[in-house]
Design an enzyme around this catalytic site. Structure first.
Site, PDB file in Angstrom:
ATOM      1  NE  ARG A   9      71.142  33.297  53.802  1.00  0.00           N
ATOM      2  CZ  ARG A   9      70.202  32.955  52.933  1.00  0.00           C
ATOM      3  NH1 ARG A   9      70.263  31.765  52.349  1.00  0.00           N
ATOM      4  NH2 ARG A   9      69.203  33.778  52.644  1.00  0.00           N
ATOM      5  CG  ASP A  59      73.266  26.831  46.271  1.00  0.00           C
ATOM      6  OD1 ASP A  59      73.666  26.902  45.092  1.00  0.00           O
ATOM      7  OD2 ASP A  59      72.376  27.569  46.736  1.00  0.00           O
ATOM      8  CD  GLU A  74      77.171  32.774  49.076  1.00  0.00           C
ATOM      9  OE1 GLU A  74      76.339  33.540  48.539  1.00  0.00           O
ATOM     10  OE2 GLU A  74      76.844  31.727  49.671  1.00  0.00           O
ATOM     11  CG  HIS A 113      73.452  31.685  47.356  1.00  0.00           C
ATOM     12  ND1 HIS A 113      73.873  32.401  48.447  1.00  0.00           N
ATOM     13  CD2 HIS A 113      72.152  31.353  47.623  1.00  0.00           C
ATOM     14  CE1 HIS A 113      72.897  32.499  49.326  1.00  0.00           C
ATOM     15  NE2 HIS A 113      71.833  31.871  48.841  1.00  0.00           N
TER      16      HIS A 113
END
Length: 321
Positions: free
Chosen positions: A232, A256, A261, A280
């Protein structure tokens, strides 16, 4: 008598609905990820598979909610109203484990891409530039540190052995794990970091892991080490990471997940030569729905019907995962 209701807030193939219906032939099964569908069905759902932002209003706001069990469609549960679910004694299970293959593949794609400068060569290809770019690193025989040794961490460790890597792991309990040469507790993080050529974050976001990696931790890492984060974004202090990448305190990063986001267009991470970003998507796979339904939802549903707490991926509200 009103039929009991299972709401699957996802768009899934009819064949999977049929498999679930065989387990609960007398239930009403409703599927669909659009809000227009689930907001109408959620108040009467006994089970919800696939929690959506906003569902709280249509379930937990009721004085006597029908909801008894939530099966998430993701491994992480930090975006759910955990306190309210816990206070209502609602059973909660996650989709932990369905990501082990695709995410471990992404981890090694990022590690190998950074080590063998694939991202650099892609940029050179776009500009038709023939340049060696001082390629010299190998992954074989290096030391990999895995922060979080659940299903993803275990699969990553297993693959690492094919590269002859030494694998260090970190988990809260410090309990040994197959394919991991040495296990550290979370309190020993600062002892683990200086040993690693690659640090991979596969941890869930909890109060304990929030902002776990910052300025001090990057200072402890080798200046030749790479950070891979598929856990995360909030586990890493992003500004401190950017500073460490700019100053050469660490060699590079494969990311990622991010604090915010989608990653803002103003973020310097987009254009840094020693960074690979993915949106992600590390857990994306053609087998996602199949694994959630066949490996988790159906076995848990059988437990539930037998009056038992679902046995697969039961979330501990106290731990947050």
């Amino acid at each position: 008598m009103t039929a009991r209701k299972l709401l699957i807030a996802q768009n899934i193939d009819a064949s999977y609905v049929e498999k679930v219906q065989k387990i609960i032939p007398d239930w009403n099964i409703v599927t669909g990820k659009d809000k227009e569908i689930w907001q109408k069905e959620a108040p009467e759902a006994e089970i919800i598979a696939g929690w959506k932002t906003g569902m709280e209003e249509y379930t937990l706001e009721h004085e006597n909610p029908s909801l008894k069990w939530v099966q998430t469609w993701s491994a992480g549960v930090n975006n759910l109203p955990l306190d309210r679910l816990s206070s209502r004694n609602i059973q909660l299970t996650s989709a932990n484990g369905v990501h082990a293959f695709p995410i471990s593949e992404t981890i090694f794609a990022l590690m190998l891409g950074l080590t063998r400068k694939i991202h650099t060569y892609v940029r050179s290809q776009q500009s038709k530039t023939w340049d060696h770019s001082n390629l010299k690193l190998e992954i074989h025989g290096k030391t990999l540190g895995i922060l979080g040794t659940g299903a993803i961490g275990r699969e990553t460790a297993k693959i690492a052995k094919a590269f002859g890597m030494k694998v260090l792991g970190m988990r809260h309990s410090g309990k040994p794990e197959e394919y991991i040469d040495e296990m550290y507790t979370s309190k020993q993080l600062h002892n683990l970091l200086p040993e690693c050529d690659y640090v991979v974050v596969t941890l869930p976001l909890t109060k304990e892991t929030n902002r776990m990696l910052g300025k001090k931790e990057f200072h402890l890492m080798k200046n030749t080490a790479f950070l891979i984060n598929i856990g995360r974004g909030d586990i890493v202090v992003e500004d401190d990471l950017i500073e460490a990448l700019n100053t050469g305190e660490i060699a590079g990063a494969g990311l990622d997940v991010f604090e915010k986001e989608p990653l803002e267009t103003s973020s310097p991470l987009w254009e840094m030569e020693n960074v690979i970003t993915t949106p992600h998507t590390a857990g994306s796979t053609e087998y996602y729905d199949q694994r959630v339904i066949e490996d988790i939802l159906i076995p848990n549903l059988k437990d539930y019907l037998d009056g038992k707490y679902p046995s697969i991926n039961a979330v501990d509200y106290n731990k947050g995962y």
